[in-house]
Motif scaffolding. Structure first.
Motif, PDB file in Angstrom:
ATOM      1  N   GLY A  99      85.411  59.276  51.125  1.00 57.44           N
ATOM      2  CA  GLY A  99      83.978  58.506  51.318  1.00 57.44           C
ATOM      3  C   GLY A  99      83.415  57.845  52.713  1.00 57.44           C
ATOM      4  O   GLY A  99      84.135  58.062  53.359  1.00 57.44           O
ATOM      5  N   TYR A 100      82.160  58.021  52.011  1.00 64.63           N
ATOM      6  CA  TYR A 100      81.477  57.546  53.482  1.00 64.63           C
ATOM      7  C   TYR A 100      81.312  56.999  53.942  1.00 64.63           C
ATOM      8  O   TYR A 100      81.952  56.314  55.075  1.00 64.63           O
ATOM      9  CB  TYR A 100      80.001  58.750  53.163  1.00 64.63           C
ATOM     10  CG  TYR A 100      78.978  59.904  52.710  1.00 64.63           C
ATOM     11  CD1 TYR A 100      79.933  60.483  53.094  1.00 64.63           C
ATOM     12  CD2 TYR A 100      79.145  59.826  51.092  1.00 64.63           C
ATOM     13  CE1 TYR A 100      79.683  62.618  53.080  1.00 64.63           C
ATOM     14  CE2 TYR A 100      78.576  61.398  51.570  1.00 64.63           C
ATOM     15  CZ  TYR A 100      78.756  62.571  51.613  1.00 64.63           C
ATOM     16  OH  TYR A 100      78.642  63.763  51.153  1.00 64.63           O
ATOM     17  N   ALA A 101      81.734  55.557  53.438  1.00 67.03           N
ATOM     18  CA  ALA A 101      81.583  53.998  53.651  1.00 67.03           C
ATOM     19  C   ALA A 101      83.001  54.359  53.985  1.00 67.03           C
ATOM     20  O   ALA A 101      83.043  53.692  55.224  1.00 67.03           O
ATOM     21  CB  ALA A 101      81.131  53.560  52.650  1.00 67.03           C
ATOM     22  N   GLY A 102      83.341  54.667  53.501  1.00 67.11           N
ATOM     23  CA  GLY A 102      85.308  54.218  54.572  1.00 67.11           C
ATOM     24  C   GLY A 102      85.097  55.530  55.670  1.00 67.11           C
ATOM     25  O   GLY A 102      85.885  54.629  56.456  1.00 67.11           O
ATOM     26  N   ALA A 152      78.933  60.441  59.368  1.00 67.72           N
ATOM     27  CA  ALA A 152      79.678  60.644  58.542  1.00 67.72           C
ATOM     28  C   ALA A 152      79.214  59.403  58.239  1.00 67.72           C
ATOM     29  O   ALA A 152      77.913  59.554  56.791  1.00 67.72           O
ATOM     30  CB  ALA A 152      81.043  59.397  58.292  1.00 67.72           C
ATOM     31  N   LEU A 153      78.247  58.365  58.659  1.00 69.37           N
ATOM     32  CA  LEU A 153      76.870  57.767  59.041  1.00 69.37           C
ATOM     33  C   LEU A 153      75.923  58.507  57.806  1.00 69.37           C
ATOM     34  O   LEU A 153      74.661  57.551  57.006  1.00 69.37           O
ATOM     35  CB  LEU A 153      76.542  57.104  60.223  1.00 69.37           C
ATOM     36  CG  LEU A 153      75.877  55.408  60.232  1.00 69.37           C
ATOM     37  CD1 LEU A 153      76.199  54.615  58.884  1.00 69.37           C
ATOM     38  CD2 LEU A 153      75.164  54.903  61.089  1.00 69.37           C
ATOM     39  N   GLY A 154      75.196  59.716  59.032  1.00 63.90           N
ATOM     40  CA  GLY A 154      74.377  60.574  58.590  1.00 63.90           C
ATOM     41  C   GLY A 154      74.202  60.508  56.961  1.00 63.90           C
ATOM     42  O   GLY A 154      73.459  60.505  55.988  1.00 63.90           O
ATOM     43  N   ASP A 155      75.794  61.295  56.788  1.00 65.12           N
ATOM     44  CA  ASP A 155      75.319  61.557  55.122  1.00 65.12           C
ATOM     45  C   ASP A 155      75.515  60.190  53.936  1.00 65.12           C
ATOM     46  O   ASP A 155      74.737  60.872  53.549  1.00 65.12           O
ATOM     47  CB  ASP A 155      76.975  62.341  54.840  1.00 65.12           C
ATOM     48  CG  ASP A 155      77.488  64.008  55.541  1.00 65.12           C
ATOM     49  OD1 ASP A 155      76.133  64.056  56.179  1.00 65.12           O
ATOM     50  OD2 ASP A 155      77.954  64.298  55.620  1.00 65.12           O
ATOM     51  N   TRP A 156      75.891  59.658  54.946  1.00 69.46           N
ATOM     52  CA  TRP A 156      76.464  57.955  53.583  1.00 69.46           C
ATOM     53  C   TRP A 156      74.830  57.809  53.422  1.00 69.46           C
ATOM     54  O   TRP A 156      73.917  57.436  52.814  1.00 69.46           O
ATOM     55  CB  TRP A 156      77.182  56.833  54.398  1.00 69.46           C
ATOM     56  CG  TRP A 156      77.607  55.964  53.695  1.00 69.46           C
ATOM     57  CD1 TRP A 156      76.868  55.395  52.900  1.00 69.46           C
ATOM     58  CD2 TRP A 156      77.433  54.529  53.994  1.00 69.46           C
ATOM     59  NE1 TRP A 156      76.970  54.296  51.908  1.00 69.46           N
ATOM     60  CE2 TRP A 156      77.206  53.169  53.314  1.00 69.46           C
ATOM     61  CE3 TRP A 156      78.287  53.458  56.042  1.00 69.46           C
ATOM     62  CZ2 TRP A 156      77.738  52.215  53.674  1.00 69.46           C
ATOM     63  CZ3 TRP A 156      78.486  53.036  55.841  1.00 69.46           C
ATOM     64  CH2 TRP A 156      78.057  51.458  54.502  1.00 69.46           C
ATOM     65  N   THR A 157      73.651  57.669  54.778  1.00 71.95           N
ATOM     66  CA  THR A 157      72.542  57.489  54.863  1.00 71.95           C
ATOM     67  C   THR A 157      72.035  57.901  53.593  1.00 71.95           C
ATOM     68  O   THR A 157      70.964  57.724  52.610  1.00 71.95           O
ATOM     69  CB  THR A 157      72.070  57.376  55.592  1.00 71.95           C
ATOM     70  OG1 THR A 157      72.539  56.312  56.677  1.00 71.95           O
ATOM     71  CG2 THR A 157      70.569  56.550  55.590  1.00 71.95           C
ATOM     72  N   ALA A 158      71.915  59.472  53.839  1.00 71.30           N
ATOM     73  CA  ALA A 158      71.167  60.501  53.314  1.00 71.30           C
ATOM     74  C   ALA A 158      71.350  60.736  51.673  1.00 71.30           C
ATOM     75  O   ALA A 158      70.882  60.812  50.973  1.00 71.30           O
ATOM     76  CB  ALA A 158      71.280  61.715  53.901  1.00 71.30           C
ATOM     77  N   ASP A 159      72.985  60.091  51.295  1.00 74.29           N
ATOM     78  CA  ASP A 159      72.969  60.717  50.452  1.00 74.29           C
ATOM     79  C   ASP A 159      73.227  59.666  49.193  1.00 74.29           C
ATOM     80  O   ASP A 159      73.355  59.322  47.900  1.00 74.29           O
ATOM     81  CB  ASP A 159      74.417  61.587  50.265  1.00 74.29           C
ATOM     82  CG  ASP A 159      74.271  63.329  50.775  1.00 74.29           C
ATOM     83  OD1 ASP A 159      73.331  63.458  50.950  1.00 74.29           O
ATOM     84  OD2 ASP A 159      75.068  63.852  51.631  1.00 74.29           O
ATOM     85  N   SER A 160      74.610  59.017  49.683  1.00 73.71           N
ATOM     86  CA  SER A 160      75.234  58.044  48.965  1.00 73.71           C
ATOM     87  C   SER A 160      74.028  56.797  48.911  1.00 73.71           C
ATOM     88  O   SER A 160      73.327  55.985  47.659  1.00 73.71           O
ATOM     89  CB  SER A 160      76.306  56.916  49.774  1.00 73.71           C
ATOM     90  OG  SER A 160      77.698  58.335  49.958  1.00 73.71           O
ATOM     91  N   ALA A 161      73.215  56.287  49.765  1.00 73.20           N
ATOM     92  CA  ALA A 161      72.289  55.205  49.513  1.00 73.20           C
ATOM     93  C   ALA A 161      70.669  55.633  49.209  1.00 73.20           C
ATOM     94  O   ALA A 161      69.828  55.100  48.657  1.00 73.20           O
ATOM     95  CB  ALA A 161      72.199  55.003  51.348  1.00 73.20           C
ATOM     96  N   GLY A 162      71.022  57.346  48.925  1.00 69.79           N
ATOM     97  CA  GLY A 162      69.580  57.856  48.758  1.00 69.79           C
ATOM     98  C   GLY A 162      68.895  58.048  48.887  1.00 69.79           C
ATOM     99  O   GLY A 162      67.166  58.194  48.512  1.00 69.79           O
ATOM    100  N   LEU A 163      68.144  58.278  50.126  1.00 66.33           N
ATOM    101  CA  LEU A 163      66.771  58.107  50.558  1.00 66.33           C
ATOM    102  C   LEU A 163      66.777  59.137  50.829  1.00 66.33           C
ATOM    103  O   LEU A 163      66.054  59.838  52.024  1.00 66.33           O
ATOM    104  CB  LEU A 163      66.992  56.911  52.488  1.00 66.33           C
ATOM    105  CG  LEU A 163      67.969  56.005  52.260  1.00 66.33           C
ATOM    106  CD1 LEU A 163      67.794  55.518  53.841  1.00 66.33           C
ATOM    107  CD2 LEU A 163      66.861  54.864  51.515  1.00 66.33           C
TER     108      LEU A 163
END
Length: 252
Positions: A99-102, A152-163
């Motif tokens: 996962g992106y966060a992990g 990972a941080l970019g994908d997490w922010t754009a996708d998981s965080a919904g930005l």
């Protein structure tokens, strides 16, 4: 502090505004290039990571073995780290289920550990100290972790965080402006600010690359990954030609 400098002239470029322009272009190319190999060509994350890891090893090996600073070789090595960082992060996040966060937390820990070990071993993590094979080895290991973390941080922010891609670009672009302001208007460690900016340019490039080649329905421009990568290669070559490329000099 112990030092391991081979000469007063380093093997990496002097940090200038032009350096950051080329770095952002390189990290964007890493996203489009890595996705072109793993997705457009259908090789998958594992095979693509294996291929790009070999390119990374060859480029960095040549960089460390070179007797002086070569701009094209240096930036080839940077592109190699950012492309393999793209597929490696996608492999861990999507195929292995971390996962992106992990993945972001794990890679941040590895990045900090690399910087601490480097500092405790050689006494400096400053760019101007990168003038020996051992210092270069630490430098490229640290960069490898930072590039993978940025994906990972970019994908997490754009996708998981919904930005979304534009929202994530605004976040990371804003953070880079804060770092720039701290550089000009505070006395915070220049070395710490460099590494912070170095890390932040990677997720900015990652979301910019996704914005260029992802489908319109997902918030992207749906450009060809190969075409976008070719344009970014040309842009990098122009910038490398126009921007003065001087090796960082030892300041101590």
């Amino acid at each position: 502090m112990p030092h391991d400098y081979r000469s007063a002239t380093g093997k990496v470029p002097e940090v200038t505004p032009g350096f950051w322009l080329i770095k952002i272009a390189a990290t964007t190319l890493g996203e489009t290039g890595g996705d072109a190999l793993s997705m457009s060509l259908g090789l998958g994350y594992l095979v693509s990571t294996a291929i790009l890891a070999l390119v990374f090893a060859a480029a960095v090996g040549a960089q460390i073995g070179a007797r002086r600073f070569h701009p094209l070789l240096y930036w080839l090595s940077i592109v190699a780290t950012t492309t393999v960082g793209t597929t490696l992060a996608d492999l861990a996040d999507r195929s292995l289920g971390i996962g992106y966060a992990g993945g972001s937390v794990l890679l941040l820990a590895l990045l900090l550990a690399s910087l601490v070990i480097w500092y405790r071993t050689l006494g400096s993590i400053a760019v101007d100290s990168v003038a020996s094979p051992r210092a270069e080895a630490f430098y490229w290991i640290t960069i490898m972790f930072s590039q993978t973390l940025g994906t990972a941080l970019g994908d997490w922010t754009a996708d998981s965080a919904g930005l979304g891609y534009t929202g994530a670009m605004m976040i990371f672009g804003g953070l880079l402006l804060v770092v720039a302001a701290a550089y000009f208007w505070t006395r915070l460690s220049r070395t710490a600010l460099f590494w912070l900016a170095f890390v932040l340019t990677r997720p900015l490039g990652a979301v910019l690359g996704d914005f260029l080649d992802k489908p319109i329905g997902h918030g992207g421009l749906a450009l060809s990954r190969a075409g976008a990568s070719a344009v970014l290669v040309a842009l990098m070559l122009v910038l490398i030609r126009l921007v003065p490329q001087r090796p960082a000099s030892k300041l101590h």
